[in-house]
Every structure is written in C-alpha cells, then in structure tokens.
Write a protein that holds these residues in place. Structure first.
Motif, mmCIF file in Angstrom:
data_model
loop_
_atom_site.group_PDB
_atom_site.id
_atom_site.type_symbol
_atom_site.label_atom_id
_atom_site.label_comp_id
_atom_site.label_asym_id
_atom_site.label_seq_id
_atom_site.Cartn_x
_atom_site.Cartn_y
_atom_site.Cartn_z
ATOM 1 N N ILE A 24 22.686 -63.376 34.036
ATOM 2 C CA ILE A 24 22.855 -64.384 32.986
ATOM 3 C C ILE A 24 22.548 -65.778 33.529
ATOM 4 O O ILE A 24 21.894 -66.585 32.864
ATOM 5 C CB ILE A 24 24.280 -64.310 32.400
ATOM 6 N N ALA A 25 22.993 -66.071 34.751
ATOM 7 C CA ALA A 25 22.749 -67.384 35.346
ATOM 8 C C ALA A 25 21.257 -67.639 35.511
ATOM 9 O O ALA A 25 20.748 -68.696 35.127
ATOM 10 C CB ALA A 25 23.461 -67.500 36.690
ATOM 11 N N TRP A 27 18.708 -66.088 34.004
ATOM 12 C CA TRP A 27 18.039 -66.122 32.715
ATOM 13 C C TRP A 27 18.274 -67.458 32.022
ATOM 14 O O TRP A 27 17.355 -68.051 31.464
ATOM 15 C CB TRP A 27 18.540 -64.972 31.830
ATOM 16 N N SER A 28 19.518 -67.946 32.053
ATOM 17 C CA SER A 28 19.825 -69.192 31.349
ATOM 18 C C SER A 28 19.155 -70.399 32.002
ATOM 19 O O SER A 28 18.779 -71.341 31.310
ATOM 20 C CB SER A 28 21.331 -69.411 31.252
ATOM 21 N N ASN A 31 15.592 -70.233 30.524
ATOM 22 C CA ASN A 31 15.342 -70.153 29.089
ATOM 23 C C ASN A 31 16.222 -71.010 28.191
ATOM 24 O O ASN A 31 15.942 -71.095 26.997
ATOM 25 C CB ASN A 31 15.489 -68.692 28.633
ATOM 26 N N VAL A 32 17.275 -71.608 28.697
ATOM 27 C CA VAL A 32 18.212 -72.331 27.836
ATOM 28 C C VAL A 32 18.258 -73.805 28.248
ATOM 29 O O VAL A 32 18.424 -74.113 29.431
ATOM 30 C CB VAL A 32 19.635 -71.700 27.936
ATOM 31 N N TRP A 34 19.629 -77.592 28.963
ATOM 32 C CA TRP A 34 20.848 -77.919 29.707
ATOM 33 C C TRP A 34 22.063 -78.176 28.836
ATOM 34 O O TRP A 34 23.151 -77.751 29.152
ATOM 35 C CB TRP A 34 20.610 -79.062 30.695
ATOM 36 N N ARG A 37 23.318 -74.860 27.248
ATOM 37 C CA ARG A 37 23.931 -73.984 28.259
ATOM 38 C C ARG A 37 25.405 -74.335 28.460
ATOM 39 O O ARG A 37 26.260 -73.451 28.535
ATOM 40 C CB ARG A 37 23.150 -74.105 29.574
ATOM 41 N N ILE A 40 27.418 -73.196 25.332
ATOM 42 C CA ILE A 40 27.629 -71.746 25.359
ATOM 43 C C ILE A 40 28.682 -71.396 26.410
ATOM 44 O O ILE A 40 29.538 -70.544 26.178
ATOM 45 C CB ILE A 40 26.293 -71.021 25.628
ATOM 46 N N GLY A 41 28.624 -72.054 27.562
ATOM 47 C CA GLY A 41 29.617 -71.809 28.602
ATOM 48 C C GLY A 41 31.032 -72.120 28.142
ATOM 49 O O GLY A 41 31.969 -71.363 28.410
ATOM 50 N N LEU A 67 27.917 -70.813 33.619
ATOM 51 C CA LEU A 67 26.988 -71.487 32.707
ATOM 52 C C LEU A 67 27.224 -72.993 32.672
ATOM 53 O O LEU A 67 26.269 -73.771 32.688
ATOM 54 C CB LEU A 67 27.106 -70.897 31.302
ATOM 55 N N ASP A 71 24.684 -76.843 34.757
ATOM 56 C CA ASP A 71 24.204 -78.123 34.243
ATOM 57 C C ASP A 71 24.564 -79.308 35.132
ATOM 58 O O ASP A 71 24.173 -80.433 34.843
ATOM 59 C CB ASP A 71 24.726 -78.364 32.826
#
Length: 95
Positions: A24-25, A27-28, A31-32, A34, A37, A40-41, A67, A71
């Motif tokens: 997950i780390a 991938w995020s 793709n996600v 800042w 992220r 979501i976290g 997540l 950032d």
C-alpha cells in the motif's frame, strides 16, 4: 479457558500485515497525490478506532499511520527504512 494461538500462525499474520502495508505504501507513493494520501490515512486511523464494527479493524491503524507519514519527508524516510528492515527480518526468518 481460551486457547493460545500457534506462534507460527501469529508470525504469518504479522508478516502478512507488513507485506500488505509495504504494498500500500509503495502504491500510494506512485499513484496518490500528497494531500489525498494524508486524508485517506486519517480515515484509516479513524477506522481503527471503530474496529469493533464489522469490516473495520485494528489493521487500519498501522496502514493509516504509514499513509500519513509518507507526506512528511523526514517521517517518510524513517517509515520506508523501517518497512525495508522488517522485510529483511521476515526474509531471514523464513530461511
């Protein structure tokens, strides 16, 4: 009297959580954006607080912390280094 879980099952469970958290780390990071992220976290951390509800669980806490930490550059390096270190420990334990 409650039964004590087998140590190998506990080890496998922890290894699975670490594997999924690493995935997950990474991938995020790719793709996600800042700010999203972190949001979501924070939702994942809130989900861990309500882990007594179905679907939500304590596994959401560590994922949410990772997540959010991605950032913030000083935390990102520490968390990714910790995850890499845990991965090496798991690989050594599997051998």
């Amino acid at each position: 009297m409650p039964s004590v879980p087998d140590e190998s099952k506990v080890h496998a469970f922890v290894a699975d959580i670490l594997k999924r958290t690493r995935a997950i780390a990474h991938w995020s990071l790719a793709n996600v954006p800042w700010g999203v992220r972190s949001a979501i976290g924070l939702l994942f951390i809130a989900g861990a607080v309500f882990s007594f509800l179905p679907v939500l669980g304590l596994w959401m806490g560590p994922v949410g912390i990772v997540l959010v930490s991605l950032d913030f550059p000083p935390w990102r390096n520490k968390v990714l280094g910790w995850l890499r270190g845990k991965q090496k420990q798991e690989e050594e334990a599997a051998d």
